[in-house]
Design a protein around this motif. Structure first.
Motif, short mmCIF file in Angstrom:
data_model
loop_
_atom_site.label_atom_id
_atom_site.label_comp_id
_atom_site.label_asym_id
_atom_site.label_seq_id
_atom_site.Cartn_x
_atom_site.Cartn_y
_atom_site.Cartn_z
N ILE A 23 -14.86 -4.96 -5.17
CA ILE A 23 -13.76 -5.67 -5.45
C ILE A 23 -14.39 -7.05 -5.67
O ILE A 23 -15.51 -7.40 -5.09
CB ILE A 23 -12.80 -5.67 -4.63
N LEU A 67 -4.82 -1.22 -6.26
CA LEU A 67 -4.69 -2.67 -5.54
C LEU A 67 -3.61 -3.08 -4.68
O LEU A 67 -3.70 -3.66 -3.81
CB LEU A 67 -5.08 -3.80 -6.70
N ARG A 111 -4.01 -4.21 -0.91
CA ARG A 111 -3.93 -5.44 -0.23
C ARG A 111 -3.44 -5.60 1.14
O ARG A 111 -3.90 -6.54 1.75
CB ARG A 111 -3.12 -6.13 -1.29
N SER A 119 -9.62 -8.24 -7.21
CA SER A 119 -9.36 -7.29 -8.36
C SER A 119 -10.39 -6.37 -8.22
O SER A 119 -11.55 -6.45 -7.80
CB SER A 119 -9.73 -8.13 -9.61
#
Length: 417
Positions: free
Chosen positions: A208, A261, A265, A276
């Protein structure tokens, strides 16, 4: 013929090489280069075609190399070229929690500043490490390669071992080394059985990009379904190894990038700002598998062919490189003494050196995973109390840091400073 040097010359005339290494991932090439330092010739047999092995695109995979593994690469002459693309791991933070909870740090904190040797490890991307090993093999006259080839048969005599490739080519050597993974065909053909079990967990692996700098801090966040490791890469990027129950992991991996994602998160938190995806996504079922023996007649196993364990401590590749260093050590010293480097006595030294260490590490990772991958309030209280006690004891904490750096115990020569 009593002269050991003459014996080796005569034996070399009858063999294609000293060592046949099955598996061209990371451990196999490292062993070939280590053996070359002792004047031993190797042939590395890899099922992947040369073009696939040389792929240089970033795919998100990275390795947490302990300091001892960095030393091995330095002693092989590789680290100077790798260092500009490596990320030092200066601190490790271990936290216990649940999905959606704020990541308030109440666990273990390991800081490299507490030991004299510097960073306890380095993060390096797969593409750089693999390419460095390949280029080193190509420039080493004592290493030959067979890319895009598989072994279909192997036969051992008191003096040598012979393998037959799918192409029909036969190769003969003094020693056969299996570096061909957890489902090692080399081990199976030698009749070596395995012990192990699945965890009902699957690792989701990706990289990420994030807004805020990580400052070289690695995070291990324990949650009931399994651990989440956040490992710093160069720049504002991190490598993610995230364990979930098998069915849930497969469902998450089937999601679009945006949905993926959205699931990550609340587990990841916002301490690094917005995140991202960078690179590809991978899925690895998690299990424990140990070869019942690391050796057979003129045969040795290294890396996952000998032992595959839970990635909870990030020690898989480090344990394999330690095998490489130990096997190179015993072979080199056997050569110096005029011994047959593949004799049962010499290989027994390798097994004695590595089997207890890897069994202990596998047991420790298994215990940690079972202890932390649950939401039992009593266990949670006990483990949090234990982490707090370790965190409050500088001497004990330094011991853990040195263990994480791989610089405790009897180190092979290639892993010494």
């Amino acid at each position: 013929m009593d002269n050991p040097a003459k014996q080796r010359i005569f034996a070399a005339m009858e063999h294609d090489c000293d060592i046949l290494i099955v598996g061209g991932g990371l451990n196999g090439p490292a062993l070939a280069l280590a053996a070359a330092r002792a004047g031993l010739k190797s042939i590395v047999i890899d099922a992947l075609p040369q073009a696939a092995r040389a792929e240089a695109d970033f795919d998100g995979r990275g390795y947490a190399l302990a300091l001892s593994s960095v030393r091995l690469l330095a002693n092989l002459g590789l680290w100077q070229a790798l260092a500009p693309n490596a990320q030092p791991m200066c601190e490790i933070k271990v936290t216990d929690g649940r999905v959606g909870e704020a990541q308030v740090f109440l666990g273990l904190h390991f800081d490299s500043a507490e030991i004299e040797e510097g960073p306890m490890g380095q993060m390096i991307e797969d593409r750089y490490l693999r390419r460095a090993l390949m280029e080193a093999m190509e420039s080493e006259p004592l290493v030959d390669q067979r890319a895009g080839e598989t072994v279909v048969a192997q036969e051992t005599t008191p003096e040598s071992v012979t393998v037959t490739l799918a192409s029909g080519e036969t190769l003969r050597a003094r020693l056969l080394v299996g570096a061909d993974g957890r489902r090692s065909g080399t081990a199976a053909r030698a009749g070596i059985k395995r012990t192990g079990w699945g965890y009902g967990q699957t690792a989701l692996v990706c990289a990420i990009a994030h807004e805020l700098p990580h400052h070289g801090i690695a995070h291990q966040f324990f949650m009931p379904p399994g651990p989440l490791a956040i490992l710093p890469l160069p720049g504002n990027r991190s490598s993610i190894v995230w364990a979930e129950r098998d069915e849930r992991a497969r469902a998450i991996n089937a999601l679009s990038d945006a949905e993926y994602l959205d699931v990550l998160r609340p587990r990841f938190g916002d301490f690094l700002g917005e995140i991202s995806l960078a690179g590809k996504r991978f899925l690895y079922p998690l299990n424990l598998t140990l070869a019942n023996s690391f050796i057979a007649d003129r045969l040795a196993l290294v890396g996952d062919a000998a032992h595959g364990m839970h990635p909870i401590a990030g020690q898989g590749l480090n344990a394999g490189l330690r095998d490489v260093a130990a096997l190179a050590h015993v072979m080199t010293h056997a050569q110096r003494r005029g011994e047959d480097m593949a004799s049962p006595m010499v290989l027994a030294r390798y097994q004695q050196w590595r089997r207890f260490d890897t069994a202990s590490l596998a047991a420790a990772t298994d215990l940690f995973n079972r202890l932390f991958s649950n939401d039992n309030p009593l266990l949670r209280f006990g483990r949090d109390l234990g982490m707090a006690a370790i965190n409050a004891a500088p001497g004990l904490r330094r011991g853990f840091i040195r263990e994480a750096a791989g610089i405790t115990g009897d180190l092979p020569e290639l892993m010494r400073a």
